[in-house]
Structure formats: structure tokens, C-alpha cells
Design a protein around this motif. Structure first.
Motif, PDB file in Angstrom:
ATOM      1  N   ALA A  51       4.950  18.775 -42.485  1.00 54.51           N
ATOM      2  CA  ALA A  51       5.530  19.058 -41.213  1.00 54.51           C
ATOM      3  C   ALA A  51       7.019  18.540 -41.549  1.00 54.51           C
ATOM      4  N   LEU A  52       7.314  17.276 -42.289  1.00 56.80           N
ATOM      5  CA  LEU A  52       8.411  16.784 -42.965  1.00 56.80           C
ATOM      6  C   LEU A  52       9.056  17.821 -43.592  1.00 56.80           C
ATOM      7  N   ALA A  53       8.780  18.349 -44.722  1.00 54.96           N
ATOM      8  CA  ALA A  53       9.242  19.244 -45.400  1.00 54.96           C
ATOM      9  C   ALA A  53       9.680  20.351 -44.701  1.00 54.96           C
ATOM     10  N   GLN A  54       8.737  20.707 -43.935  1.00 55.55           N
ATOM     11  CA  GLN A  54       9.067  22.123 -43.118  1.00 55.55           C
ATOM     12  C   GLN A  54      10.343  21.761 -42.318  1.00 55.55           C
ATOM     13  N   GLY A  55      10.228  20.637 -41.663  1.00 48.33           N
ATOM     14  CA  GLY A  55      11.402  20.173 -40.747  1.00 48.33           C
ATOM     15  C   GLY A  55      12.881  20.268 -41.403  1.00 48.33           C
ATOM     16  N   LEU A  56      12.578  19.597 -42.632  1.00 53.77           N
ATOM     17  CA  LEU A  56      13.890  19.464 -43.429  1.00 53.77           C
ATOM     18  C   LEU A  56      14.256  21.120 -43.582  1.00 53.77           C
ATOM     19  N   ALA A  57      13.572  21.827 -44.226  1.00 50.67           N
ATOM     20  CA  ALA A  57      14.073  23.183 -44.528  1.00 50.67           C
ATOM     21  C   ALA A  57      14.464  23.902 -43.476  1.00 50.67           C
ATOM     22  N   LEU A  58      13.781  23.789 -42.283  1.00 47.66           N
ATOM     23  CA  LEU A  58      14.046  24.645 -41.159  1.00 47.66           C
ATOM     24  C   LEU A  58      15.028  24.081 -40.418  1.00 47.66           C
ATOM     25  N   GLN A  59      15.494  22.713 -40.500  1.00 46.83           N
ATOM     26  CA  GLN A  59      16.162  22.049 -39.518  1.00 46.83           C
ATOM     27  C   GLN A  59      15.781  21.952 -38.288  1.00 46.83           C
ATOM     28  N   LYS A  60      14.487  21.863 -38.062  1.00 43.19           N
ATOM     29  CA  LYS A  60      14.123  21.636 -36.586  1.00 43.19           C
ATOM     30  C   LYS A  60      12.544  20.987 -37.037  1.00 43.19           C
ATOM     31  N   THR A  61      12.132  20.300 -35.917  1.00 47.19           N
ATOM     32  CA  THR A  61      11.053  19.473 -36.323  1.00 47.19           C
ATOM     33  C   THR A  61       9.771  19.756 -35.241  1.00 47.19           C
ATOM     34  N   THR A  62      10.286  20.462 -34.454  1.00 46.57           N
ATOM     35  CA  THR A  62       9.080  20.848 -33.223  1.00 46.57           C
ATOM     36  C   THR A  62       8.804  19.469 -32.691  1.00 46.57           C
ATOM     37  N   THR A  63       9.547  18.645 -32.519  1.00 46.54           N
ATOM     38  CA  THR A  63       9.287  17.409 -31.962  1.00 46.54           C
ATOM     39  C   THR A  63      10.302  17.121 -30.915  1.00 46.54           C
ATOM     40  N   ILE A  64      10.116  16.442 -29.756  1.00 51.39           N
ATOM     41  CA  ILE A  64      10.680  15.908 -28.869  1.00 51.39           C
ATOM     42  C   ILE A  64      10.661  14.647 -28.683  1.00 51.39           C
ATOM     43  N   GLY A  65      11.677  13.733 -28.337  1.00 51.34           N
ATOM     44  CA  GLY A  65      11.807  12.343 -28.244  1.00 51.34           C
ATOM     45  C   GLY A  65      11.327  12.339 -26.825  1.00 51.34           C
ATOM     46  N   LEU A  66      10.831  11.266 -26.280  1.00 53.27           N
ATOM     47  CA  LEU A  66      10.395  11.008 -24.758  1.00 53.27           C
ATOM     48  C   LEU A  66      10.649   9.375 -24.751  1.00 53.27           C
ATOM     49  N   VAL A  67      11.680   9.183 -23.746  1.00 51.09           N
ATOM     50  CA  VAL A  67      12.055   7.810 -23.490  1.00 51.09           C
ATOM     51  C   VAL A  67      11.762   7.304 -22.085  1.00 51.09           C
ATOM     52  N   VAL A  68      10.773   6.447 -21.903  1.00 55.78           N
ATOM     53  CA  VAL A  68      10.348   5.845 -20.627  1.00 55.78           C
ATOM     54  C   VAL A  68      10.262   4.542 -20.455  1.00 55.78           C
ATOM     55  N   PRO A  69      10.575   3.726 -19.215  1.00 56.85           N
ATOM     56  CA  PRO A  69      10.679   2.535 -19.151  1.00 56.85           C
ATOM     57  C   PRO A  69       9.179   1.965 -19.306  1.00 56.85           C
ATOM     58  N   GLU A  70       9.181   0.732 -19.805  1.00 55.61           N
ATOM     59  CA  GLU A  70       7.884   0.239 -20.440  1.00 55.61           C
ATOM     60  C   GLU A  70       6.814  -0.182 -19.235  1.00 55.61           C
ATOM     61  N   ALA A  71       7.276  -0.523 -17.968  1.00 60.96           N
ATOM     62  CA  ALA A  71       6.315  -0.967 -16.997  1.00 60.96           C
ATOM     63  C   ALA A  71       5.934   0.368 -16.029  1.00 60.96           C
ATOM     64  N   SER A  72       5.286  -0.019 -15.235  1.00 58.38           N
ATOM     65  CA  SER A  72       4.754   1.004 -14.359  1.00 58.38           C
ATOM     66  C   SER A  72       4.031   2.065 -14.915  1.00 58.38           C
ATOM     67  N   PHE A  73       3.147   2.116 -15.631  1.00 58.15           N
ATOM     68  CA  PHE A  73       2.598   3.331 -16.254  1.00 58.15           C
ATOM     69  C   PHE A  73       1.886   4.350 -15.367  1.00 58.15           C
ATOM     70  N   SER A  74       1.674   3.998 -14.227  1.00 56.06           N
ATOM     71  CA  SER A  74       0.980   4.746 -13.589  1.00 56.06           C
ATOM     72  C   SER A  74       1.685   6.006 -13.145  1.00 56.06           C
TER      73      SER A  74
END
Lengths: 329, 329
Positions: A51-74
DNA sequence: CTGAAAGCGCTAACAC
DNA sequence: GTGTTAGCGCTTTCAG
């Protein structure tokens, strides 16, 4: 573990790597028998595209970043679940990062996530402020922000109007002449609390009164419970509104301690709730914020942004449903 | 968004890309002034190394895969928190995947995670069985499994001995002549339940008795609560052990419904608990599994595996601490 | 101390 | 239909 590459497959199948590439990408011009040969080779060698090489060649990774606060996981957990469910449908991978209050700068976190070349990012964080969102905008990457309204071309926000929710509820009480209403501070959710107070203020103002029920937990108290146990000795309320259910539980426990009967002497409402609310007695009336949907809708809209499909609004308001339970009359 | 590459920086700083690479990797042979020039260029252009390309060239991504079950994020959340905290220290990124009961095959999930060339993976899942672990071993990638003991060179397991925990506790009751003990089935945690029952059986056997208190929730009942409310009408127990606190709450509610007093008429214990256990009345006695540590230790040991540091055990047992609360005498 | 060049694994024109 | 080849952005010998 020697890694097998597309070259190995090509050699094994006696074709060029271009052909192999075609079959793994489902490009429909390969003759059936060649395809079969390639597939056999892939199977035999146990080849897995990098997937790395694909990502490099395609300029897209089909991956998104998710940022959440650490607490309160429910509650956060539900958001994540919703997000992951639709991410799976669209074959997206998730890079997870958490923000720790004080310790980690949100922009730093987003920065490291961006370095891994995610196609977009989803942020859920109550500590967002205008400065931060401004920084985020500059990254100029498709982004959706949960539960915080922002206006920018590259950013979509998915949220519930908490201000309105509280406004409506408080108004309801004021109309009935109940105006001793408290809103409990939640240190982890500045932003949400601010909105709640705003809603209350608006309701009071329209009723010709002034809201003064913001219950700030003094810093010497470690828990709301500890403070409220004291506080309820001297003060009484018709209604107390908390942000999360756990705080409502604390409120109820503190009330019990002072022989305040819920809901007869005092009513309690919370904004977000978790499965634990169904196991607790009395169950707390709440606005039932659609946590799962918050995540699912965010991911869905992000996929649209990523394929430049513009059939969506940049500010998506999800509705809440006020659900009366045993903590209110 | 035009992306700035290492070439742009090289041109800007009037050096070769090799030199730029050296400074961003802290290779300490670059002359101070050249370094300064490069750093200025990086700053000016806002250059961010492309982790994808680095990963390709280096054959390592500094990313690990994390696989957890979709539900029950409160306990899982703690594991994730622990894991992320140490991941951050070692600069590792996390690719998160969840398994959905029935829908997604664990091996499939691990497969997609491996395609993105993570350096290692951490799995927490109660549905693991021997067949699956065998498949996992074949991937031949550094892996740590949480709460499931496995023996394989490439796999490390980090767990708490639940069998022993239950054994010890049950023995304690049996010695006191209390032998009406029930263990509640948890559909989402086969494996854990199996261990619990094993522990109970061992204790009973040593006491010359036979354990028959496995409380299977018939499939026509949607919740344990629904079933137990019925069940307690006819059956009585000295002690009921549940896996998670939420089930203990359900048990307690069902008991109340039948006027069974906790802890006087019946005691309740759970294995894992969440913050909600501190807000509930009565608070449930539990084994306090170290959820955070489970995550933290797993990540820590994975970093060791990744740098071929062999100063660790392949089976790491964390201890629990039985914590009596209000649900037991 | 710095530069040139090969290679990491794959995709996508462009030929044939 | 299938093969050739030039990147994608970066690291790392190997020269100099």
C-alpha cells in the motif's frame, strides 16, 4: 520474511509487471487466461500489494486521519464505531491519534498525521478554538470537524446544536415557573459548556431574567461529586443540567447524600449519554446526541469531499431527540 | 495544494537532496552552516517529509496496526489510551481497525492492515481461537496479543490470568460454605467466560463439588437483565460473577426487581470495570483488570520486538487486584 | 563534508 | 492485450 513484489509475480506468471498491476487493480482489458495465470501466481506466492508504494505512485493513500480526545471513550467510542463502519464500506484505513489535554498540541498531532499523507482528517475535540481552526484551515487538506461549527471551504462540520437544545429545555422549565436551574461545568468540555450556558442565557433573557446558575467546580475539588455534595447542602435547584451522563450520575449521588429526591425535589438532565445510562437508577433524561451518526456522517461526507463530489452542505446539523427518563418529572 | 518535496528544499538551499535527507534525519556529518541553510529552506518552504516515501525507502513505517473489537469502548478505550501513550513516546503511528462480530473475519482485517506495511500489530479480541492464532502466526510479523495466551516466537501475549482470579475468589466463598455461585455468560466474550468457568470448575473440584452455575442467557432474551429478572424469581445465589461491570449492573437491577438485597442476600463481582463503576450504587467489587497497562505494556514490548531487543518474556502476565466494594459483604 | 545514482514497489501513459 | 518506461519522494552506499 522475504517480501514478494509485483516483479516476482510477473516473473512467475511470465508477464510484465504492468499486467500484474492491471489485474490487481481490476483494469478490465486483460485477457482471461492471462488474468488467470497472474492470479494463480499471486496466490502461489502469497503476494500482497504494498500500500505504501501504491500510495506513493497514486498520490493517495485511502487512509484518513482521526483525531479524538483521549478520555471519555464511551461516547467517543461510538463516534469511532460509526466512522469505522462507513470507512470500511469505502475501504478507507484509519490513522488514529489522540490529543491529551495540555500535553499535546492539536496542531502538532494533525501535523504528524499529515506527514503520513492521509487523504483527509476527521477531528473531534472540544478544545478547539478559533486560533486552532485557523491553523487547521492552513493545512489545506480535506477535513471534517465534529461537534464544532466552523466555516471554511476545505472544512466541513458535523454537529448537534447544543445551544438550541439547552435553550429549548430551559425555556420549557422557565415557562412553568421553575427558574432555579444549574449547569455544571465540565473541565474537559469547555466548548460544549459554553454553548450550554449560551442556550440557558438566551432562554433566561427572553423570560426577562438573568441566568446565574453556572456551577463552576472550584479547582480544589477533584470531582464534581465532591463539590456538589457540599454545594447541595446550601443550594437547591429545580433542575441541573450536565454535559455527560457520568456527571449526571455524580450529581444524583451527591443529591442522594443530601436527601434530595430525584426527580421530586430536583430534576437532572444530561446532554450525551452512554450505554451505562440504561443500567443506572434512576435513568437520566438526556438529549441523546447521535454519537454513532456523528462518526458515520462525518466519514461519509469526507468520502464525498475526497472524490470532489460537492453534493453536500459544509455545515451539517444532526438533530437530537430529547428523551425524558426517570430523572425528570 | 502543491506539495513541496526534498528536491525543492535542496534547490532552495543550494545543496543536493542527499544533504537535505541528512539534516532531516539528524545524520551528524553536515557542516553547521550547510545545516542552517537547509533548515532555513525547510522552514521557508514549509516542507514536511513524506512518510510514505520514507517508509518505502526504509522498509519500515513506524506505524503499528491495532485491532480491537468494535463494542465496549470503555474498557477497550483504556487499552487504546495506554497503547497510544507509549506509542507517542516512541513516535509510532497507529492504524486502527475494528472487528465486527460475525461480519468481519479477523484474519481479513489483519490482512488489510498488513498491506499498509505496518511494522507490527497489536490485537485485542475475545473471539480468538486456535485456528485464528495459527493464521496470525503465519503472517510472520511482530505481533502482540492482549488477553489471550499464545505461544509462538513472533507473538507475545500480554494478559491477566482470569482463570486464576475466579478460582481464588470462588475458593474463598466455597471455604466459607457459600456454594451457590453463578457465572453469567457474556456473548461478546466467549473466551473470557470460558476461563472464568474453568476457574470456577477447578475451585469446585478441589472442594469436592461440581460447578453448575453457568448462567447461559437464552437467545430469546435480548439482554441479561431481561433474563435475570425472570431467573431470580426461581433461583437464588450467594454470589454472581459477571465479566464486565455493565453486566453486574444489570444483575443488580434484576436483583432489586426481585427484592433481593445486595450484598446481604446476594453478592456480585465483576471482572473488568470502567469509570462508571465509581458512579453507581452499590459500587461493584471487581478484579480491576489493568486495562491501561494492558495497552501500555503491549506497545512497550512491541517496540522491543521491533528493534530486536530480546530482553522480555513472550508471555507477560499482568496482575489484577481484587477490590472489594459495596456489592460484597 | 557533500553529491551522484541506484533502489524501495507500484501506477500510468505511451508504444507496439 | 501487453510491455516499456518514467516517475512518486526518500534513503543510502559509494565516490570524490
Amino acid at each position: 520474511m522475504k517480501r514478494v513484489t509485483i516483479y516476482d509475480v510477473a516473473r512467475e506468471a511470465n508477464v510484465s509487471l504492468a499486467t500484474v498491476s492491471r489485474v490487481i487493480n481490476g483494469v478490465d482489458v486483460v485477457r482471461a487466461d492471462t488474468r488467470a495465470r497472474v492470479e494463480a501466481a499471486i496466490e502461489k506466492l502469497g503476494y500482497k500489494p504494498n500500500a505504501l508504494a501504491q500510495g506513493l505512485a497514486l498520490q493517495k493513500t485511502t487512509t484518513i486521519g482521526l483525531v479524538v480526545p483521549e478520555a471519555s471513550f464511551s461516547f467517543t467510542g461510538n463516534i469511532i464505531n460509526g466512522l469505522l463502519d462507513v470507512a470500511r464500506i469505502y475501504k478507507y484505513n484509519i490513522m488514529l491519534q489522540t490529543t491529551t489535554e495540555g500535553i499535546s498540541d492539536i496542531t502538532d498531532i494533525v501535523e504528524t498525521i499529515i506527514k503520513s499523507r492521509v487523504d483527509g482528517v476527521v477531528i473531534y475535540n472540544d478544545q478547539l478554538n478559533d486560533k486552532i481552526t485557523k491553523d487547521l484551515i492552513e493545512y489545506n487538506i480535506p477535513m471534517v470537524v465534529i461537534n464544532h461549527k466552523v466555516s471554511a471551504p476545505q472544512i466541513t462540520s458535523v454537529y448537534v446544536d447544543i445551544e438550541k437544545a439547552v435553550y429549548e429545555r430551559v425555556t420549557d422549565y422557565l415557562v412553568r415557573g421553575l427558574d432555579k436551574i444549574g449547569i455544571i461545568q465540565d473541565r474537559k468540555n469547555n466548548q460544549a459548556c459554553k454553548l450550554m450556558v449560551q442556550g440557558a442565557k438566551r432562554a433566561y433573557k427572553e423570560a426577562g431574567k438573568e441566568f446565574d446558575g453556572y456551577l463552576m467546580i472550584p479547582s480544589e475539588y477533584h470531582t464534581s461529586y465532591a463539590y456538589l455534595s457540599e454545594h447541595f447542602k446550601e443550594n437547591q435547584y429545580d433542575l441541573v443540567i450536565a454535559y455527560r451522563d457520568s456527571q449526571a450520575f455524580a450529581t444524583i449521588n451527591a443529591a442522594k447524600e443530601n436527601n434530595i429526591n430525584i426527580p421530586d425535589d430536583m430534576e437532572v438532565i444530561c446532554v450525551i449519554d452512554t450505554k451505562y445510562n440504561s443500567m443506572v437508577r434512576p435513568q437520566v433524561s438526556s438529549f441523546s446526541l447521535p454519537s454513532y451518526d456523528l462518526g458515520a456522517v462525518s466519514m461519509r461526507v469526507l468520502t464525498k469531499m475526497l472524490k470532489n463530489d460537492n453534493t453536500f452542505d459544509h455545515e451539517i446539523e444532526l438533530s437530537y431527540l430529547y428523551t425524558p427518563r426517570k430523572s425528570t418529572k
